[in-house]
Design an enzyme around this catalytic site. Structure first.
Site: not given
Length: 706
Positions: A437, A507
């Protein structure tokens, strides 16, 4: 006997004329004496920080001799004073930085001294967390290649050079940072003309290289990397440094891929004036470093070759000190930034996404469709009208191997939001990134500083944290710290939130409040398809970095579908939407809690409580006027969000309502949010942890009856 000014230096000192050799010496000396003058100014409390480039002058002048200011691109670190001087920065400009002057071209008084940045010289503004700039260098190089390949970009010819080189430097300690390795990996994979300079002076403040690097030699670790040219030199020897840099720069200019130069330097001064190296270096070690001092060595070589006498070297020193004295005096007298400019350049001064310019009418067309469809369509339309937009992230391409698209449907993201973009716009504009990321956001920074418009995806909000350094210290800060000389407008799309039944701790995360604490980033959080379309178009057309939060649970819900609002539809930031009128209580909310709040309001209506529901739509900025107007009208407010209750963004809103609207309140401000716990996997536990309509209804009822 001295050589004439037209003759070349003896083979021991390279192919320079006497004048060229003396000029090199003067630049090295100029760098050192600026350090010395800054130390004096710091001791006089005329500047407030000092960090030197002492001991690095030889390799830095060599780098400057082989590269071109304003032609190549530079992402240096704080030891690179001599490089900056060699490519065109002046002593006055350095002293203006040291005193924090208004006219400092590095930062306008906003950044520490020796944090280099110069628009005309292509020196991209540097931050203090060294290593982050390595990924920027990759993005800068990629931007050059994009300008070369994307013929539709207007005036692209003036934005790149076919043989430009991107220089980035770090110290031996910074080579421990993961972003360095990510950058080196991407530069090799994409065969980019990036020159990595490792200035190894043996210490990261007090920590020796033996603690940082297995075996003590970074270049030994990477010399087998495919496509990477690895060179070593004695960075205290200007001739050897020049020969090494000449080879490395030629490699990059010929587009053979990246190069890495490992230069062994010394650090005869402490790390900075906040450090005292006597506490950890022995007298013998310091004496050895002094013996290798590059300025002392080069002066001795000049005398040995008969190129300069002691008197001539003394004359150079006198002239250097005169120049430095004049520059320092001018800088000390120069005006400081006006106090009323303290908040200037947090955001773009030219493009205001909250303005009426971004309020365009909807022209609905077609059948109601999902949020995913709306976002995908906006991306396709905006990429068609703006050839500078590039899309990348994990799995966002249809297929990296484009020949496969003849046989496969294509991926287009784990939620299919980017499906079809690569097929339509090609692999130069839509491509996959490594699973890293920081790599995604850091490369986007480099691209954006050169005018490319990155539209990147972080696959799950839960995994945005490796990019936090880039987001907080680079993306958010670039415009401010460079005094508006550089900026990095981009859109970071990220799937967030829970209510997934099985999303579990990694998540299901929210966390908009954390990024609301990063001045310089806009935060957008749509709750339905039409708002997603209008807000994404505004995000892509504004001039600031935008964190565009897409709630996974809302991607394909039927209740938030909408007709596509047309190819020019935009919604200004900071303009809330009233989802339901009411007179007794107002619920301020956003994201997945909007629909739950509407359902709660409908249920409260059955009990005789009239509830207004406001969808903020954007978090930074947020619509304070809409909140204030509603609180004054209802005198009661509930703030509902999915994020954890403690330090959620609702806490900020509640505090402001309490402080600014206290006299209008007939009940305490009530907040609804998730429990202060991760989101569990089991749906029964998730239902308890995340707020639902029943929780909002209970808060409405309690507030109304207070």
């Amino acid at each position: 006997m001295k050589s004439s000014t037209a003759s070349t230096v003896d083979t021991g000192l390279g192919k320079w004329t006497r004048d060229e050799a003396l000029k090199i010496y003067r630049t090295m000396l100029l760098s050192r004496r600026i350090d010395d003058k800054e130390i004096q100014l710091k001791n006089q409390s005329l500047i407030f920080f000092q960090i030197s480039g002492a001991g690095h002058e030889a390799i830095m002048v060599a780098a400057g001799l082989t590269l071109k200011g304003g032609y190549d691109w530079f992402l240096p670190y704080y030891r690179d004073r001599a490089l900056c001087l060699q490519i065109g920065m002046t002593p006055l400009e350095m002293f203006l930085s040291a005193v924090g002057a208004k006219d400092d071209p590095n930062s306008g008084g906003r950044q520490m001294p020796s944090h280099w940045g110069h628009k005309k010289l292509n020196i991209v503004s540097q931050s203090s967390p060294t290593g982050t700039q390595c990924l920027h260098a990759v993005g800068v190089a990629e931007a050059g290649m994009m300008y070369e390949q994307l013929a539709d970009i207007p005036e692209r010819a003036g934005k790149f050079k076919k043989d430009e080189v991107v220089y980035v430097s770090i110290g031996d300690g910074t080579s421990s940072e993961g972003e360095f390795w990510e950058a080196l990996s991407s530069a090799c994979v994409r065969q980019l003309p990036v020159l990595f300079m490792i200035e190894d002076n043996g210490y990261a403040i007090s920590v020796p290289v033996s603690v940082q690097t297995p075996g003590g030699s970074l270049s030994a670790l990477v010399e087998t990397w495919p496509g990477l040219k690895v060179l070593r030199c004695d960075g205290t020897d200007v001739v050897e440094s020049y020969e090494t840099m000449t080879e490395a720069v030629a490699w990059c200019r010929a587009r053979k891929g990246p190069a890495l130069v490992h230069a062994k330097c010394v650090r005869p001064y402490s790390h900075s004036l906040s450090d005292d190296e006597k506490l950890y270096k022995t007298p013998a070690e310091r004496a050895e470093e002094a013996r290798k001092d590059p300025i002392t060595r080069f002066a001795a070589q000049l005398k040995e070759r008969g190129l300069a006498s002691d008197d001539e070297l003394a004359a150079i020193l006198k002239d250097v000190d005169r120049e430095i004295g004049e520059a320092a005096d001018a800088a000390v007298k120069s005006p400081k930034p006006a106090k009323n400019t303290a908040a200037q350049y947090v955001y773009s001064p030219d493009v205001d996404p909250t303005s009426a310019d971004f309020a365009t009418p909807a022209r609905p067309e077609g059948k109601p469709d999902t949020m995913v469809a709306a976002i995908n369509r906006v991306m396709k339309e905006e990429m068609a009208v703006n050839p500078r937009i590039v899309v990348f992230g994990e799995d966002v391409a249809d297929a990296t191997n484009e020949e496969n698209l003849k046989e496969v449907q294509g991926k287009g993201g784990v939620f299919k939001v980017t499906h079809g973009l690569q097929k339509k716009f090609g692999g130069v504009r839509v491509f996959n990134s490594p699973l890293a990321e920081a790599n995604i956001v850091g490369r986007a920074v480099g691209m954006a500083t050169r005018g490319i418009k990155p539209l990147v995806e972080i696959q799950f909000f839960d995994y945005i944290w490796p990019a936090m350094m880039q987001l907080r210290n680079e993306v958010a800060m670039m415009r401010y710290r460079s005094d508006n000389n550089f900026s990095c407008p981009m859109v970071i799309r990220v799937a967030s939130g829970g209510y997934l039944r099985g999303g579990a701790p990694y998540h299901s995360q929210s966390g908009e409040s954390i990024f609301a604490h990063c001045p310089g980033i806009r935060i957008v959080y749509p709750s339905n398809a039409q708002d997603a379309a209008g807000l994404l178009r505004t995000s892509l057309r504004c001039d600031d970095p935008v964190l565009f939060m897409e709630h996974k649970h809302l991607y394909r819900q039927t209740y938030n579908k909408g007709e596509y609002p047309g190819p020019d539809y935009m919604i200004p930031f900071g303009k809330a939407a009233t989802k339901r009128e009411g007179t007794d209580v107002v619920v301020v909310t956003w994201g997945a809690l909007v629909q739950r709040s509407i359902l709660a309001a409908q249920q409260a209506e059955k009990d005789g409580i009239s509830v207004k529901v406001i969808d903020l739509r954007t978090i930074m900025p947020y619509d304070w006027d809409a909140i204030a107007e509603s609180v004054k009208a209802t005198n009661r407010v509930v703030i509902a969000h999915e994020d954890q209750i403690t330090c959620g963004f609702g806490a900020e809103l509640a505090a402001r309502v309490a402080s600014d609207l206290f006299e209008h309140l007939d009940a305490p401000v009530k907040r609804v949010g998730a429990l202060d716990t991760p989101v569990a996997y089991c749906p029964d536990l998730e239902e308890v942890i995340l707020p639902g309509s029943a929780d909002v209804l209970a808060a409405i009822t309690e507030t109304a009856r207070y």
